[in-house]
Write an enzyme that holds these catalytic residues in place. Structure first.
Site, PDB file in Angstrom:
ATOM      1  N   GLU A 104       0.829  -1.196   0.000  1.00 21.78           N
ATOM      2  CA  GLU A 104       0.000   0.000   0.000  1.00 21.78           C
ATOM      3  C   GLU A 104       0.866   1.248   0.000  1.00 21.78           C
ATOM      4  O   GLU A 104       1.962   1.262   0.566  1.00 21.78           O
ATOM      5  CB  GLU A 104      -0.907   0.015   1.236  1.00 21.78           C
ATOM      6  CG  GLU A 104      -1.988  -1.034   1.212  1.00 21.78           C
ATOM      7  CD  GLU A 104      -2.859  -1.018   2.442  1.00 21.78           C
ATOM      8  OE1 GLU A 104      -3.904  -1.675   2.415  1.00 21.78           O
ATOM      9  OE2 GLU A 104      -2.497  -0.343   3.438  1.00 21.78           O
ATOM     10  N   SER A 154      -4.127   2.125   0.705  1.00 19.70           N
ATOM     11  CA  SER A 154      -4.880   1.846   1.918  1.00 19.70           C
ATOM     12  C   SER A 154      -6.274   2.420   1.780  1.00 19.70           C
ATOM     13  O   SER A 154      -6.503   3.381   1.046  1.00 19.70           O
ATOM     14  CB  SER A 154      -4.175   2.497   3.116  1.00 19.70           C
ATOM     15  OG  SER A 154      -5.046   2.592   4.212  1.00 19.70           O
TER      16      SER A 154
END
Length: 560
Positions: A449, A475
């Site tokens: 992420e 994220s």
């Protein structure tokens, strides 16, 4: 009604040619009457090292107690977790998405190898949940997911905090907007207790969507981690797993194409994480359905964004819980024809039956969910884009607050560490399109992420004036004009790996296009010069993953 509830475990408990097996059951405390009972695997993802998971073993014990009260045998086992919040910005983040498939593999292996008749999982963090559901799909035995619940808000100097507050504090500090004292204060107070990250980030996105899918009990996604209601849910799970056993209701009976539409609808309405695209494609494949990127776009085109939830909005999951939770939202969607009410759920009843006595969120005094006639955005925030930069597709998260069009000069970074140095060195300017390459499932490997980069951009004040594209992922806490999951990734020769500084990139979230504005001659010249790199790792789980994993458009699955 199914009369034989122990149709799997009887292979071990009823076969007279398995005396050693039965001796071991006596060794773990079985009494003679227990050999006739169905066995339920209780899979806890609890571990001490993460606020999302630190309380799960305690919840799993309550689940086990509830199973026993139903004259069933609950047998607890454990599987792994990787903290996204802790590993973001480090090489450890490469293991996060990998852990989803390890979780699915390990649950499948234990339940199949031990002949459990049913399964209840107790996940907390992002990859725990899709891993649980993928395993349930493969096993296709009566199953329930009990979400561990979300964390309470932190507080500092009158402000509510959550995990993204800590990430964005770094950008604020780099920009000179935050004193050392306040920086430390934010970090110390962002995560006050157990529970998953509190906004509509990936954990709460997946929990909400899985509830809409029908694979968890009503309110599971919105009960807070440490609430009385969460403990009661854990105990009730035993009652419902018995119903599933008696009625022989399996995941394949619940996870129908219409149920997946319900799940995707909730993701769009609540402004959920782009990670849900990867995970639901993978879950669908596990149960035998072909969910594609284009299916997400179809749902997005017909679904408004209604929720004012973080990261782009104001509220946290605890706030939604206080005004009726996800069932109240689902009731509203059912009333206006945006949910399939006839889909079966783990209660043994349909969505419509579960919601019969629930008051719609619109009939409650609240400011979190808007009326469909006054949406935050008339269509969904998840946009599936194609173009020469993403021939097999990519995923953008556009809530409308960022605008729908961006055109600018590329500022290229080979990985997020190089990007962080770039922001510290003031290399990024308003109007730039930041390109972070070689962060894909094979190239990183593990498709980490990019929360640290996006939070640094937001904290530094650049977040509203630049776009960011990557072959990595984001994220659920990410916000801004961001595009991820670019496929093909740089490692496989995708054009994102061939972008140069000052190239012009155009992103259109209305036409759903993303293109590098160079001539066809120049494009072919760059492609011809591509040499496939070697894997960054040569041993261990990351090496195996890099060799096995499909691309992001196929959900990054490893069993295709």
């Amino acid at each position: 009604m199914c009369k034989t509830l122990n149709k799997y475990s009887r292979v071990l408990t009823q076969d007279p040619t398995q005396p050693a097996t039965q001796a071991m059951f006596y060794g773990i405390g079985f009494q003679k009457e227990d050999f006739e009972k169905a066995q339920i695997g209780v899979a806890s993802m609890g571990y001490d090292g993460n606020t999302c998971n630190m309380h799960l073993n305690g919840l799993a014990e309550i689940v086990k107690k509830g199973v026993k009260q139903q004259n069933l045998v609950g047998l607890m086992f454990h599987t792994i977790g990787i903290s996204d919040g802790m590993t973001n910005g480090t090489d450890g983040m490469r293991y996060s998405l990998v852990s989803r498939d390890i979780i699915a593999d390990s649950i499948e292996a234990v339940c199949a190898g031990q002949y459990y008749d049913g399964l209840i999982t107790v996940p907390g963090c992002d990859k725990n949940m899709p891993g649980s559901i993928m395993a349930m799909a493969r096993l296709n035995r009566p199953s329930i997911m009990v979400y561990g619940g979300s964390i309470e808000a932190g507080h500092y100097k009158g402000n509510d905090l959550n995990i993204v507050s800590a990430f964005e504090a770094l950008g604020n500090k780099i920009a000179g907007k935050l004193s050392d004292e306040d920086y430390d204060g934010i970090i110390k107070n962002s995560c006050p207790s157990a529970g998953a990250c509190g906004g509509m980030y990936t954990a709460n996105t997946m929990a909400s969507a899985i509830e809409a899918l029908g694979m968890s009990l009503p309110y599971s996604s919105s009960y807070p981690a440490l609430s009385k209601e969460k403990k009661e849910e854990c105990e009730f799970a035993g009652h419902y797993i018995r119903i599933l056993l008696e009625k022989d209701i399996k995941p394949s009976d619940i996870m129908t194409p219409q149920a997946f539409e319900n799940a995707l609808r909730i993701i769009m309405v609540l402004g959920g994480s782009t990670n849900a695209v990867l995970h639901f494609i993978a879950i669908a494949k596990s149960i035998g359905h072909n969910l594609s990127l284009d299916d997400f776009q179809k749902i997005s085109d017909t679904t408004p964004l209604l929720a004012d939830l973080k990261p782009s909005g104001k509220y946290l999951m605890k706030d939604l819980h206080e005004v009726g939770g996800v069932p109240a939202v689902m009731k509203y969607l059912l009333d206006i024809g945006l949910l399939h009410g006839d889909c079966l759920t783990v209660t043994g009843k349909t969505i419509a039956e579960n919601l019969r006595n629930v008051t719609s969120i619109i009939d409650r005094e609240q400011n979190i969910i808007r009326d469909i006639n006054n949406p935050i955005k008339e269509t969904g925030h998840i946009r599936i884009m194609y173009g020469n930069l993403a021939e097999k597709g990519c995923v953008a998260k556009i809530t409308g607050k960022e605008g729908n069009f961006f055109k600018g000069k590329a500022r290229v970074f080979d990985g997020e560490k190089e990007f962080i140095k770039g922001i510290e060195d003031r290399l990024i300017n308003d109007g730039d399109v930041v390109v972070i390459k070689n962060e894909g499932p094979k190239g990183a490997p593990g498709m980490p992420e990019m929360l640290k980069p996006t939070s640094a951009l937001m904290g530094s004040g650049l977040g509203k004036n630049v776009a960011l594209i990557t072959d990595g992922r984001f994220s659920g806490g990410t916000h801004g004009f961001v595009v991820g999951h670019i496929t093909p990734e740089a490692f496989e020769g995708g054009l994102i790996g061939l972008v140069k500084n000052n190239d012009v990139i155009e992103i259109d979230a209305v036409k759903n296009t993303i293109n590098l504005l160079i001539t066809e001659e120049e494009l072919q010249k760059r492609k011809a010069g591509f040499e496939k790199p070697d894997y960054k790792v040569k041993t261990g789980v990351l090496y195996k993953y890099a060799k096995l994993v499909s691309d992001a458009s196929q959900g990054c699955i490893t069993d295709f």
